[in-house]
Design an enzyme around this catalytic site. Structure first.
Site, short mmCIF file in Angstrom:
data_model
loop_
_atom_site.label_atom_id
_atom_site.label_comp_id
_atom_site.label_asym_id
_atom_site.label_seq_id
_atom_site.Cartn_x
_atom_site.Cartn_y
_atom_site.Cartn_z
N LYS A 1 -0.15 3.70 -2.63
CA LYS A 1 -1.20 4.71 -2.52
C LYS A 1 -0.65 6.13 -2.42
O LYS A 1 -1.38 7.10 -2.62
CB LYS A 1 -2.10 4.38 -1.34
CG LYS A 1 -2.88 3.06 -1.53
CD LYS A 1 -3.80 2.77 -0.37
CE LYS A 1 -4.64 1.52 -0.62
NZ LYS A 1 -3.99 0.29 -0.17
N SER B 1 0.79 -1.23 0.00
CA SER B 1 0.00 0.00 0.00
C SER B 1 0.82 1.28 0.00
O SER B 1 0.25 2.38 -0.02
CB SER B 1 -0.96 0.01 1.19
OG SER B 1 -2.02 -0.89 0.97
N SER C 1 -6.00 3.22 4.35
CA SER C 1 -5.46 2.34 3.32
C SER C 1 -6.54 1.49 2.64
O SER C 1 -6.33 0.32 2.30
CB SER C 1 -4.38 1.42 3.91
OG SER C 1 -3.51 0.94 2.90
#
Length: 333
Positions: free
Chosen positions: A114, A111, A168
């Site tokens: 992101k 993640s 997330s």
């Protein structure tokens, strides 16, 4: 013959490299000296590199006049990152790499992806744009972190970015990608183009959330470059500093839905402590089986100077935060 999206990206990269080479040649003021660019998108070192062929100087060095650069591992006595595959500590204002371990090794980002998703959204999107979730927000691997979006749900890009970075949420990543680019594939092309523009040439993205894919990877150094670009946006800095977030969005029938999320960052939660004199402003966590435990932080010292620190592929969450705290202690050494 039909040109694939990947071939299009390769063409874009080649054109970008050619333009960079021409511009660099014009700006160096080297007279008649001949310089050749020892650079490809598959180079082991991100950013541009020069080799003086006439003088037989074959030691290529990173070229980034306004960034931290590094060409080999850098250690600090007492700093232990032995349980992570890669780590880096970068003095943003001083443009100095304080610590580096395997910073050009290609690793799965989970993640941490992101951050790039947010960078593209902030650059090309409008915060008040209303996004609508497609059925794809439910098409995620089992166990993936979500905020519970369903087809037809609506929220603004600003709301979606908060949920993306604080909690997330992978479904929010899909919503953002489709809302800005029309599809995940088109948004991934935008991510790859943006990576190229910031010099993160050892990265390749195929989705906006970071769930595992063999062709989705980055490096510690590239995560520094991407984060350094993201912190130029005030909204990014505001969001990553938040411990929690509450909002209201609407389903396809216009009914209000309450949403409350908490940060996944242990430093913000109070479950991990930074070294004395260091303030953690925020960052992004990332965890998958393939990527291990990852963390990017933006911190400051007592003088307010900012630092970006990166740990990738730690063996456990406990190791991740122990080694990140060890890494942050290098700021005061």
């Amino acid at each position: 013959m039909k040109i694939t999206n990947r071939q299009k990206m390769q063409i874009k990269r080649s054109v970008s490299v050619l333009c960079s080479c021409m511009m660099l040649f014009l700006l160096t003021g080297c007279g008649q000296s001949r310089y050749d660019m020892a650079y490809t998108v598959n180079s082991d070192v991100s950013s541009l590199r020069l080799v003086n062929i006439e003088e037989k100087n074959l030691n290529a060095e990173p070229f980034a006049s306004d960034l931290c650069v590094v060409s080999s591992d850098i250690s600090i006595p007492g700093i232990d990152t032995s349980k992570a595959d890669g780590a880096g500590l970068f003095d943003v204002n001083g443009r100095n790499t304080l610590y580096a371990k395997n910073v050009y090794e290609k690793l799965y980002p989970a993640s941490l992806t992101k951050i790039m998703t947010a960078l593209v959204a902030l650059k090309y999107g409008s915060m008040d744009t209303t996004l609508t979730a497609s059925a794809n927000v439910r098409n995620l691997e089992s166990g993936a972190q979500t905020c519970g979006l369903k087809e037809g749900d609506q929220m603004t890009l600003d709301q979606a970015l908060h949920v993306l970075l604080i909690n997330s949420a992978n479904d929010a990543a899909i919503m953002i990608a489709e809302g800005i680019a029309g599809s995940v594939e088109a948004f991934a092309d935008m991510m790859n183009q943006e990576a190229l523009e910031v010099g993160a040439t050892n990265s390749h993205f195929v989705n906006p959330h970071g769930l595992s894919d063999n062709d989705h990877y980055t490096t510690v150094y590239d995560m520094y470059l991407i984060t350094n670009a993201a912190i130029q946006y005030d909204r990014f800095n505001e969001i990553i500093h938040m411990k929690e977030y509450q909002t209201v969005y609407y389903d396809k029938s216009g009914n209000a839905k309450d949403l409350s999320v908490n940060s996944t960052n242990y430093y913000l939660q109070g479950n991990a402590d930074a070294p004395s004199g260091i303030t953690v402003l925020g960052g992004k966590t990332g965890t998958t089986n393939a990527a291990g435990h990852c963390l990017v932080l933006v911190s400051r010292d007592t003088s307010g100077n900012p630092y970006i620190s990166v740990i990738m592929r730690a063996e456990s969450r406990e190791d991740l935060y122990d080694e990140m705290s060890s890494l942050l202690s290098g700021i005061n050494k």
